[in-house]
Design a protein around this motif. Structure first.
Motif, PDB file in Angstrom:
ATOM      1  N   ALA A  50       0.814  -1.209   0.000  1.00  0.00           N
ATOM      2  CA  ALA A  50       0.000   0.000   0.000  1.00  0.00           C
ATOM      3  C   ALA A  50       0.847   1.259   0.000  1.00  0.00           C
ATOM      4  CB  ALA A  50      -0.938   0.013   1.209  1.00  0.00           C
ATOM      5  N   GLY A  51       2.149   1.097   0.085  1.00  0.00           N
ATOM      6  CA  GLY A  51       3.024   2.247   0.079  1.00  0.00           C
ATOM      7  C   GLY A  51       3.277   2.832   1.446  1.00  0.00           C
ATOM      8  N   GLU A  52       2.733   2.261   2.492  1.00  0.00           N
ATOM      9  CA  GLU A  52       2.943   2.779   3.831  1.00  0.00           C
ATOM     10  C   GLU A  52       4.151   2.095   4.454  1.00  0.00           C
ATOM     11  OE1 GLU A  52      -0.586   2.141   5.980  1.00  0.00           O
ATOM     12  OE2 GLU A  52      -1.811   3.526   4.799  1.00  0.00           O
ATOM     13  N   GLU A  53       4.911   2.867   5.216  1.00  0.00           N
ATOM     14  CA  GLU A  53       6.093   2.336   5.875  1.00  0.00           C
ATOM     15  C   GLU A  53       5.685   1.581   7.137  1.00  0.00           C
ATOM     16  OE1 GLU A  53       8.838   5.395   6.643  1.00  0.00           O
ATOM     17  OE2 GLU A  53       9.331   5.737   4.520  1.00  0.00           O
ATOM     18  N   SER A  54       6.257   0.464   7.348  1.00  0.00           N
ATOM     19  CA  SER A  54       6.005  -0.327   8.549  1.00  0.00           C
ATOM     20  C   SER A  54       7.301  -0.970   8.994  1.00  0.00           C
ATOM     21  CB  SER A  54       4.938  -1.396   8.299  1.00  0.00           C
ATOM     22  OG  SER A  54       5.404  -2.295   7.319  1.00  0.00           O
ATOM     23  N   GLN A  55       7.348  -1.223  10.244  1.00  0.00           N
ATOM     24  CA  GLN A  55       8.534  -1.848  10.828  1.00  0.00           C
ATOM     25  C   GLN A  55       8.297  -3.348  10.955  1.00  0.00           C
ATOM     26  OE1 GLN A  55       9.368   0.149  14.479  1.00  0.00           O
ATOM     27  NE2 GLN A  55      10.535   1.771  13.475  1.00  0.00           N
ATOM     28  N   ILE A  56       9.140  -4.095  10.332  1.00  0.00           N
ATOM     29  CA  ILE A  56       9.041  -5.552  10.362  1.00  0.00           C
ATOM     30  C   ILE A  56      10.269  -6.091  11.070  1.00  0.00           C
ATOM     31  CG2 ILE A  56       8.864  -7.654   8.988  1.00  0.00           C
ATOM     32  CD1 ILE A  56       7.602  -5.992   6.791  1.00  0.00           C
ATOM     33  N   GLU A  57      10.030  -6.960  11.998  1.00  0.00           N
ATOM     34  CA  GLU A  57      11.132  -7.516  12.784  1.00  0.00           C
ATOM     35  C   GLU A  57      11.992  -8.412  11.897  1.00  0.00           C
ATOM     36  OE1 GLU A  57      11.750 -10.370  16.701  1.00  0.00           O
ATOM     37  OE2 GLU A  57       9.856  -9.340  16.346  1.00  0.00           O
ATOM     38  N   GLU A  58      13.269  -8.140  11.946  1.00  0.00           N
ATOM     39  CA  GLU A  58      14.203  -8.917  11.149  1.00  0.00           C
ATOM     40  C   GLU A  58      14.354 -10.319  11.728  1.00  0.00           C
ATOM     41  OE1 GLU A  58      18.839  -8.629   9.588  1.00  0.00           O
ATOM     42  OE2 GLU A  58      17.983  -7.168  11.001  1.00  0.00           O
ATOM     43  N   ASP A  59      14.257 -11.312  10.859  1.00  0.00           N
ATOM     44  CA  ASP A  59      14.381 -12.690  11.315  1.00  0.00           C
ATOM     45  C   ASP A  59      15.805 -12.944  11.799  1.00  0.00           C
ATOM     46  OD1 ASP A  59      11.766 -13.137  10.674  1.00  0.00           O
ATOM     47  OD2 ASP A  59      12.232 -13.851   8.632  1.00  0.00           O
ATOM     48  N   ALA A  60      15.893 -13.509  13.017  1.00  0.00           N
ATOM     49  CA  ALA A  60      17.203 -13.792  13.604  1.00  0.00           C
ATOM     50  C   ALA A  60      17.662 -15.174  13.148  1.00  0.00           C
ATOM     51  CB  ALA A  60      17.129 -13.721  15.119  1.00  0.00           C
ATOM     52  N   SER A  61      18.954 -15.310  12.962  1.00  0.00           N
ATOM     53  CA  SER A  61      19.519 -16.604  12.601  1.00  0.00           C
ATOM     54  C   SER A  61      19.427 -17.555  13.795  1.00  0.00           C
ATOM     55  CB  SER A  61      20.974 -16.423  12.171  1.00  0.00           C
ATOM     56  OG  SER A  61      21.715 -15.805  13.216  1.00  0.00           O
ATOM     57  N   PRO A  62      19.551 -18.870  13.564  1.00  0.00           N
ATOM     58  CA  PRO A  62      19.419 -19.831  14.685  1.00  0.00           C
ATOM     59  C   PRO A  62      20.414 -19.590  15.790  1.00  0.00           C
ATOM     60  CG  PRO A  62      19.252 -20.957  12.576  1.00  0.00           C
ATOM     61  CD  PRO A  62      19.638 -19.539  12.262  1.00  0.00           C
ATOM     62  N   TRP A  63      21.668 -19.251  15.456  1.00  0.00           N
ATOM     63  CA  TRP A  63      22.643 -19.036  16.524  1.00  0.00           C
ATOM     64  C   TRP A  63      22.367 -17.732  17.284  1.00  0.00           C
ATOM     65  CZ3 TRP A  63      23.721 -19.668  11.341  1.00  0.00           C
ATOM     66  CH2 TRP A  63      23.988 -18.502  10.607  1.00  0.00           C
ATOM     67  N   GLU A  64      21.797 -16.757  16.603  1.00  0.00           N
ATOM     68  CA  GLU A  64      21.411 -15.535  17.311  1.00  0.00           C
ATOM     69  C   GLU A  64      20.215 -15.785  18.229  1.00  0.00           C
ATOM     70  OE1 GLU A  64      22.776 -12.102  14.097  1.00  0.00           O
ATOM     71  OE2 GLU A  64      20.704 -12.837  14.124  1.00  0.00           O
ATOM     72  N   ALA A  65      19.266 -16.583  17.765  1.00  0.00           N
ATOM     73  CA  ALA A  65      18.126 -16.912  18.618  1.00  0.00           C
ATOM     74  C   ALA A  65      18.558 -17.732  19.830  1.00  0.00           C
ATOM     75  CB  ALA A  65      17.076 -17.692  17.809  1.00  0.00           C
ATOM     76  N   ASP A  66      19.542 -18.608  19.634  1.00  0.00           N
ATOM     77  CA  ASP A  66      20.042 -19.395  20.761  1.00  0.00           C
ATOM     78  C   ASP A  66      20.807 -18.513  21.750  1.00  0.00           C
ATOM     79  OD1 ASP A  66      20.607 -22.175  21.914  1.00  0.00           O
ATOM     80  OD2 ASP A  66      22.620 -21.345  21.708  1.00  0.00           O
ATOM     81  N   TYR A  67      21.485 -17.490  21.227  1.00  0.00           N
ATOM     82  CA  TYR A  67      22.233 -16.593  22.110  1.00  0.00           C
ATOM     83  C   TYR A  67      21.302 -15.750  22.978  1.00  0.00           C
ATOM     84  CZ  TYR A  67      25.630 -13.134  23.649  1.00  0.00           C
ATOM     85  OH  TYR A  67      26.423 -12.317  24.420  1.00  0.00           O
ATOM     86  N   GLN A  68      20.074 -15.537  22.533  1.00  0.00           N
ATOM     87  CA  GLN A  68      19.114 -14.762  23.300  1.00  0.00           C
ATOM     88  C   GLN A  68      18.501 -15.547  24.458  1.00  0.00           C
ATOM     89  OE1 GLN A  68      16.190 -13.325  20.557  1.00  0.00           O
ATOM     90  NE2 GLN A  68      17.665 -12.128  19.352  1.00  0.00           N
ATOM     91  N   LEU A  69      18.737 -16.853  24.518  1.00  0.00           N
ATOM     92  CA  LEU A  69      18.205 -17.660  25.612  1.00  0.00           C
ATOM     93  C   LEU A  69      19.026 -17.460  26.879  1.00  0.00           C
ATOM     94  CD1 LEU A  69      17.479 -20.994  23.686  1.00  0.00           C
ATOM     95  CD2 LEU A  69      15.873 -19.149  24.217  1.00  0.00           C
ATOM     96  N   LEU A  70      18.513 -17.973  27.972  1.00  0.00           N
ATOM     97  CA  LEU A  70      19.183 -17.844  29.260  1.00  0.00           C
ATOM     98  C   LEU A  70      20.394 -18.766  29.321  1.00  0.00           C
ATOM     99  CD1 LEU A  70      16.066 -17.851  31.618  1.00  0.00           C
ATOM    100  CD2 LEU A  70      17.329 -15.865  30.803  1.00  0.00           C
ATOM    101  N   VAL A  71      21.360 -18.376  30.123  1.00  0.00           N
ATOM    102  CA  VAL A  71      22.560 -19.187  30.305  1.00  0.00           C
ATOM    103  C   VAL A  71      22.254 -20.308  31.296  1.00  0.00           C
ATOM    104  CG1 VAL A  71      24.974 -19.193  31.044  1.00  0.00           C
ATOM    105  CG2 VAL A  71      24.034 -17.211  29.834  1.00  0.00           C
ATOM    106  N   CYS A  72      22.569 -21.533  30.909  1.00  0.00           N
ATOM    107  CA  CYS A  72      22.339 -22.677  31.790  1.00  0.00           C
ATOM    108  C   CYS A  72      23.364 -22.656  32.922  1.00  0.00           C
ATOM    109  CB  CYS A  72      22.441 -23.988  31.005  1.00  0.00           C
ATOM    110  SG  CYS A  72      22.090 -25.459  31.988  1.00  0.00           S
ATOM    111  N   GLU A  73      22.901 -22.601  34.136  1.00  0.00           N
ATOM    112  CA  GLU A  73      23.774 -22.499  35.305  1.00  0.00           C
ATOM    113  C   GLU A  73      24.077 -23.847  35.938  1.00  0.00           C
ATOM    114  OE1 GLU A  73      21.809 -19.827  37.909  1.00  0.00           O
ATOM    115  OE2 GLU A  73      22.074 -18.080  36.589  1.00  0.00           O
ATOM    116  N   GLY A  74      23.823 -24.927  35.251  1.00  0.00           N
ATOM    117  CA  GLY A  74      24.127 -26.249  35.793  1.00  0.00           C
ATOM    118  C   GLY A  74      22.939 -26.885  36.491  1.00  0.00           C
ATOM    119  N   LEU A  75      23.196 -28.049  37.061  1.00  0.00           N
ATOM    120  CA  LEU A  75      22.139 -28.841  37.694  1.00  0.00           C
ATOM    121  C   LEU A  75      22.254 -28.869  39.208  1.00  0.00           C
ATOM    122  CD1 LEU A  75      22.148 -31.896  35.261  1.00  0.00           C
ATOM    123  CD2 LEU A  75      20.608 -29.934  35.230  1.00  0.00           C
TER     124      LEU A  75
END
Length: 379
Positions: A110-135
């Motif tokens: 339609a010619g209107e500007e919109s912000q679209i979230e850029e798809d993150a790569s798998p390693w970037e998505a994994d980096y956004q997860l919490l750090v495993c602190e062990g068991l």
């Protein structure tokens, strides 16, 4: 300043466990072994810092202990499961919000500007997860739960059932948490579970002694047996047998009004012979109980092998194959070492089949090899 990282972690785990052991088990231990033991009797009540010592209710301390264990095994575990489900999701949401990928502007049809979230790569998505602190926290939770369902199981036999239901639910919650909310942890080789095994052994031995004293001193099991075999087989009048009358001095101070309280004392506040009879029986019961349980435990330990027979045979076969592969890389005239003949003889007796030397596909039946034949030297 421990010499190794393993030693440091073992001592850290031990210190945290001692703290949590005192913190979690102090209340049940107090109800089981101390509450109502140092109350005194009418006219001579004992106090601590000017406050009269606490006594058990009419139903006894065993009922109070069972109620507390039910609250712990049902209510507390339910709250813990809710926290383990909500907290990781909230932390993961906050982590992704801080590390939100950049948005790029695009124009739609339609010619209107919109912000679209850029798809993150798998390693970037994994980096956004919490750090495993062990068991460590998972181990500590299971060990503390194991202590509750073993040390005080005589007071609440349903505690293991609630623990089983809780673990069945929690194992799925933990699976979902570690797969979707945490990064993949770095794999480290471990020989065993470390100091957790001695801690479990300590809890097991403590549980045997605790249940022996709980049955003998906290419950009415021994007094009922004593009354059944010395007074009345039908237990008629047992409650009256366990009650004592207040001393005469107390009755005179309260306008000749007497009362009954649970103890084995006479009208002067002195212990009756039945008290000492029951004390000897209780101590004898504790000694016999713990000896029988420890004997049965050692007997089962001797009968059940630490390594299953099937696994042991696979280990011997793998050891033999490794020796055989090593011999193929060396001179063909090398003879087997003494230990190889013992392994080969054991495998032959059990009918195991190993690949024939020099062939990757044709198996060799060890029963067909003569006793004096050396399979390595015959290559």
């Amino acid at each position: 300043m421990h010499p190794t990282q393993t030693k440091y972690e073992d001592m850290f785990i031990l210190k945290v466990f001692i703290f949590q052991f005192v913190n979690f088990y102090s209340s049940p231990v107090y109800i089981t072994f101390f509450k109502g033991r140092f109350v005194g009797y009418p006219g001579n009540y004992k106090t601590l810092f000017g406050v009269r010592n606490e006594d058990c209710g009419a139903g006894g301390c065993l009922i109070e202990l069972a109620q507390e264990l039910l609250v712990i095994m049902v209510g507390k575990q339910l709250i813990n499961n809710i926290q383990e489900f909500i907290f990781p999701k909230a932390k993961s949401w906050w982590q992704k919000k801080k590390m939100h990928p950049q948005l790029k502007e695009k124009k739609d049809t339609a010619g209107e500007e919109s912000q679209i979230e850029e798809d993150a790569s798998p390693w970037e998505a994994d980096y956004q997860l919490l750090v495993c602190e062990g068991l460590f926290s998972e181990y500590l939770e299971m060990v503390l739960q194991f202590g509750f369902i073993t040390i005080f199981v005589a007071a609440c036999p349903l505690a293991p059932l609630f623990a089983l239901i809780n673990n069945w639910v929690e194992i799925r919650l933990d699976a979902q948490k570690f797969v979707t909310e945490y990064r993949r942890p770095v794999v480290e080789r471990a020989q065993d579970i470390g100091i957790w095994f001695p801690i479990l052994q300590f809890i097991t031995h403590t549980a045997v002694l605790s249940n022996a004293f709980l049955i003998a001193f906290t419950s009415s099991f021994v007094p009922r047996l004593y009354y059944r075999y010395t007074r009345d087989n039908t237990l008629s009048g047992f409650v009256n047998f366990t009650l004592a009358t207040s001393p005469q001095s107390y009755s005179q101070q309260h306008h000749n009004t007497s009362c009954r309280y649970q103890s084995f004392r006479d009208d002067k506040g002195e212990y009756l012979p039945e008290y000492f009879h029951l004390l000897a029986i209780r101590l004898s019961f504790v000694i016999i109980f713990e000896h029988v349980v420890f004997f049965i435990g050692r007997l089962i330990d001797m009968m059940v092998s630490d390594i299953p027979e099937e696994v042991e045979m696979k280990m011997k076969r793998e050891h033999y194959m490794a020796k055989e592969a090593l011999a193929e890389n060396q001179s063909l005239g090398r003879t087997m070492i003494p230990g190889d003949k013992d392994i080969l003889s054991d495998l032959r007796q059990r009918g195991s089949r190993v690949p024939q030397p020099g062939s990757d596909s044709q198996p060799l039946d060890l029963k067909e090899i003569p006793e004096e034949t050396d399979p390595i030297s015959s290559c």
